[in-house]
Design an enzyme around this catalytic site. Structure first.
Site, PDB file in Angstrom:
ATOM      1  N   LYS A  44      67.259 -80.888  83.021  1.00 37.81           N
ATOM      2  CA  LYS A  44      68.527 -80.756  82.839  1.00 37.81           C
ATOM      3  C   LYS A  44      68.995 -80.935  81.129  1.00 37.81           C
ATOM      4  O   LYS A  44      70.223 -81.246  81.062  1.00 37.81           O
ATOM      5  CB  LYS A  44      69.464 -81.739  83.578  1.00 37.81           C
ATOM      6  CG  LYS A  44      69.330 -81.790  85.096  1.00 37.81           C
ATOM      7  CD  LYS A  44      69.014 -80.519  85.663  1.00 37.81           C
ATOM      8  CE  LYS A  44      70.134 -79.581  86.134  1.00 37.81           C
ATOM      9  NZ  LYS A  44      69.671 -78.391  86.536  1.00 37.81           N
ATOM     10  N   THR A  47      66.625 -76.334  79.538  1.00 34.62           N
ATOM     11  CA  THR A  47      65.242 -75.743  80.092  1.00 34.62           C
ATOM     12  C   THR A  47      65.665 -73.903  80.128  1.00 34.62           C
ATOM     13  O   THR A  47      65.105 -73.126  79.534  1.00 34.62           O
ATOM     14  CB  THR A  47      64.720 -76.218  81.299  1.00 34.62           C
ATOM     15  OG1 THR A  47      65.058 -77.593  81.283  1.00 34.62           O
ATOM     16  CG2 THR A  47      63.287 -75.972  81.401  1.00 34.62           C
ATOM     17  N   TRP A  49      68.268 -72.487  79.465  1.00 40.01           N
ATOM     18  CA  TRP A  49      68.873 -71.697  78.345  1.00 40.01           C
ATOM     19  C   TRP A  49      67.863 -71.365  77.161  1.00 40.01           C
ATOM     20  O   TRP A  49      68.004 -70.267  76.685  1.00 40.01           O
ATOM     21  CB  TRP A  49      70.043 -72.887  77.617  1.00 40.01           C
ATOM     22  CG  TRP A  49      70.894 -72.447  76.774  1.00 40.01           C
ATOM     23  CD1 TRP A  49      71.334 -71.090  76.343  1.00 40.01           C
ATOM     24  CD2 TRP A  49      71.774 -73.092  76.148  1.00 40.01           C
ATOM     25  NE1 TRP A  49      72.166 -70.879  75.618  1.00 40.01           N
ATOM     26  CE2 TRP A  49      72.727 -72.224  75.373  1.00 40.01           C
ATOM     27  CE3 TRP A  49      72.329 -74.502  75.986  1.00 40.01           C
ATOM     28  CZ2 TRP A  49      73.960 -72.509  74.500  1.00 40.01           C
ATOM     29  CZ3 TRP A  49      73.330 -74.854  75.145  1.00 40.01           C
ATOM     30  CH2 TRP A  49      74.144 -73.775  74.566  1.00 40.01           C
ATOM     31  N   TRP A  72      61.769 -67.649  86.520  1.00 39.02           N
ATOM     32  CA  TRP A  72      60.643 -68.428  86.541  1.00 39.02           C
ATOM     33  C   TRP A  72      59.492 -67.302  86.570  1.00 39.02           C
ATOM     34  O   TRP A  72      58.448 -68.036  86.609  1.00 39.02           O
ATOM     35  CB  TRP A  72      60.774 -69.104  88.169  1.00 39.02           C
ATOM     36  CG  TRP A  72      60.913 -68.214  89.148  1.00 39.02           C
ATOM     37  CD1 TRP A  72      60.059 -67.334  89.849  1.00 39.02           C
ATOM     38  CD2 TRP A  72      62.324 -67.849  89.843  1.00 39.02           C
ATOM     39  NE1 TRP A  72      60.876 -66.407  90.863  1.00 39.02           N
ATOM     40  CE2 TRP A  72      62.075 -66.778  90.840  1.00 39.02           C
ATOM     41  CE3 TRP A  72      63.428 -68.386  89.588  1.00 39.02           C
ATOM     42  CZ2 TRP A  72      63.230 -66.436  91.615  1.00 39.02           C
ATOM     43  CZ3 TRP A  72      64.750 -68.213  90.367  1.00 39.02           C
ATOM     44  CH2 TRP A  72      64.572 -67.066  91.398  1.00 39.02           C
ATOM     45  N   HIS A 100      58.241 -79.447  82.565  1.00 35.92           N
ATOM     46  CA  HIS A 100      59.037 -80.715  82.365  1.00 35.92           C
ATOM     47  C   HIS A 100      58.159 -82.152  82.320  1.00 35.92           C
ATOM     48  O   HIS A 100      58.455 -83.142  82.386  1.00 35.92           O
ATOM     49  CB  HIS A 100      59.719 -80.986  83.818  1.00 35.92           C
ATOM     50  CG  HIS A 100      61.093 -80.044  83.957  1.00 35.92           C
ATOM     51  ND1 HIS A 100      61.997 -79.610  82.937  1.00 35.92           N
ATOM     52  CD2 HIS A 100      61.403 -79.590  84.969  1.00 35.92           C
ATOM     53  CE1 HIS A 100      62.931 -78.771  83.339  1.00 35.92           C
ATOM     54  NE2 HIS A 100      62.598 -78.844  84.614  1.00 35.92           N
ATOM     55  N   ARG A 122      68.721 -83.443  75.316  1.00 34.72           N
ATOM     56  CA  ARG A 122      70.152 -83.531  75.508  1.00 34.72           C
ATOM     57  C   ARG A 122      70.793 -84.849  75.413  1.00 34.72           C
ATOM     58  O   ARG A 122      69.726 -85.681  76.069  1.00 34.72           O
ATOM     59  CB  ARG A 122      70.392 -82.715  76.782  1.00 34.72           C
ATOM     60  CG  ARG A 122      71.961 -82.528  76.979  1.00 34.72           C
ATOM     61  CD  ARG A 122      72.168 -81.909  78.319  1.00 34.72           C
ATOM     62  NE  ARG A 122      73.442 -81.554  78.528  1.00 34.72           N
ATOM     63  CZ  ARG A 122      73.788 -80.746  79.486  1.00 34.72           C
ATOM     64  NH1 ARG A 122      73.212 -80.544  80.511  1.00 34.72           N
ATOM     65  NH2 ARG A 122      75.159 -80.717  79.833  1.00 34.72           N
ATOM     66  N   SER A 130      74.244 -84.131  84.724  1.00 38.15           N
ATOM     67  CA  SER A 130      73.858 -82.701  85.128  1.00 38.15           C
ATOM     68  C   SER A 130      72.846 -82.728  86.236  1.00 38.15           C
ATOM     69  O   SER A 130      72.768 -82.201  87.380  1.00 38.15           O
ATOM     70  CB  SER A 130      73.217 -82.058  84.260  1.00 38.15           C
ATOM     71  OG  SER A 130      72.933 -80.830  84.454  1.00 38.15           O
ATOM     72  N   ARG A 249      76.802 -75.204  85.925  1.00 39.00           N
ATOM     73  CA  ARG A 249      77.916 -75.997  86.541  1.00 39.00           C
ATOM     74  C   ARG A 249      79.112 -75.846  85.458  1.00 39.00           C
ATOM     75  O   ARG A 249      79.880 -75.531  85.542  1.00 39.00           O
ATOM     76  CB  ARG A 249      77.210 -77.478  86.608  1.00 39.00           C
ATOM     77  CG  ARG A 249      78.032 -78.519  87.186  1.00 39.00           C
ATOM     78  CD  ARG A 249      77.416 -79.712  87.589  1.00 39.00           C
ATOM     79  NE  ARG A 249      77.230 -80.255  86.302  1.00 39.00           N
ATOM     80  CZ  ARG A 249      78.094 -81.036  85.605  1.00 39.00           C
ATOM     81  NH1 ARG A 249      79.246 -81.239  86.226  1.00 39.00           N
ATOM     82  NH2 ARG A 249      77.731 -81.506  84.484  1.00 39.00           N
TER      83      ARG A 249
END
Ligand code: PPS
Length: 298
Positions: A44, A47, A49, A72, A100, A122, A130, A249
């Site tokens: 979150k 990634t 983006w 993906w 991740h 972030r 998020s 979101r």
């Protein structure tokens, strides 16, 4: 530990998105190529983006790939089942690889490699908010009871991919290496074009102004929300239920202010300060933390 997760080497992973065998393969056997580009994040943090940005840069601003192939498949999460296989079969060069994983799981395979790593971070408060909503809409995470219990899990490494603090500190050990670039979600928000140009430079890609314009246009929140190759609506509802909360979101800086109570925010600041006290870097959100801290001292 929830039965949603399993533990491997002291870190939790979602049962639905990886296995011990996959992790062991990535950790020890995955063959990194010198021209690979790794897009690494704590979940979150920006990634998807970055996947859109890297895909467009790779195609010199032509959005066809972004609009016809799911993210993906363009930049597989290396730790997910079949991803390593997909990457090995991929004819695209350079390969775009998402992960991740905390650094310790990729140290061995990146050792001595010239593969480039872009690490995006972030504000952990916005990351947590998020992730809270993602936990509600996706099968990969345990649905949190409320923000209090979620934050407790966030701070006690009771969530997949472990501690945000360890993740950041681990990857930041690469800072200063020629093949490492730090990027922040906030920089993308505040100066998207400038960030795209910096990323091109890091990758050694020369895009003309028109191509850069196309990258910027196609990675806006609106464009990505409307692109079903980027917004995860192709996945069955059993995996992600966008009625509960869309993957794309809000896409803003500072949404934590709409969610944290004063007490939760103070607790967050206290833990952040303690965890980051010996860490020499400052991040875009640190100035705000500083201001809050100063206010609390008055
Ligand atoms: S994941 O599941 O870890 O891959 O998620 P990740 O992509 O890292 O993070 C999802 C959050 O990033 C926001 N996002 C964007 N914000 C602004 N502009 C663009 N183009 C964009 N693309 C993704 C997305 O909305 C999630 O943040 P929240 O705060 O939940 O809206």
């Amino acid at each position: 530990m929830s039965d949603h997760y399993f533990e491997y080497k002291g870190v939790l992973f979602p049962q639905m998105s990886t296995t011990v065998e996959d992790l062991m393969f990535v950790e020890n056997e995955f063959q990194v190529q010198d021209d690979d580009i790794f897009n690494v994040t704590y979940p979150k943090s920006g990634t998807t983006w970055m996947i859109e940005i890297l895909s467009l840069i790779h195609k010199n601003g032509d959005p066809t790939w972004n609009k016809t192939v799911p993210n993906w498949d363009r930049a597989p999460w290396v730790e997910s089942p079949t991803s390593a296989e997909k990457l090995l079969l991929s004819k695209e060069r350079p390969r775009l690889i998402t992960s991740h994983l905390p650094r310790k799981f990729l140290t061995k395979i990146l050792q001595g490699s010239k593969a480039k790593v872009i690490y995006t971070i972030r504000n952990p408060k916005d990351t947590a908010v998020s992730l809270y909503y993602f936990s509600k809409m996706s099968v990969f995470y345990k649905d949190p009871e409320n923000m209090d219990s979620f934050l407790k899990d966030f701070f006690s490494e009771n969530l997949p991919f472990g501690s945000w603090f360890k993740h950041v500190k681990g990857w930041m050990e690469m800072q200063g290496k020629d093949n490492f670039m730090l990027n922040t979600y906030e920089d993308l928000q505040l100066d998207l074009r400038g960030s795209v140009v910096k990323i091109c430079k890091f990758l050694g890609k020369e895009l003309d102004d028109k191509a850069v314009d196309s990258v910027v246009e196609n990675v806006s929140f609106k464009s990505m929300k409307e692109n079903n190759m980027a917004n995860f609506t192709l996945l069955p509802t059993g995996y992600m239920d966008h009625e509960k909360s869309p993957f794309m979101r809000k896409g803003i800086i500072g949404d934590w202010k709409n969610h944290f109570t004063v007490a939760q925010n103070e607790h967050f600041d206290k833990i952040y300060k303690a965890e980051m006290q010996n860490f020499s870097m400052t991040f875009p959100w640190d100035t705000e933390i500083q201001k809050l801290h100063e206010l609390s001292l008055k």
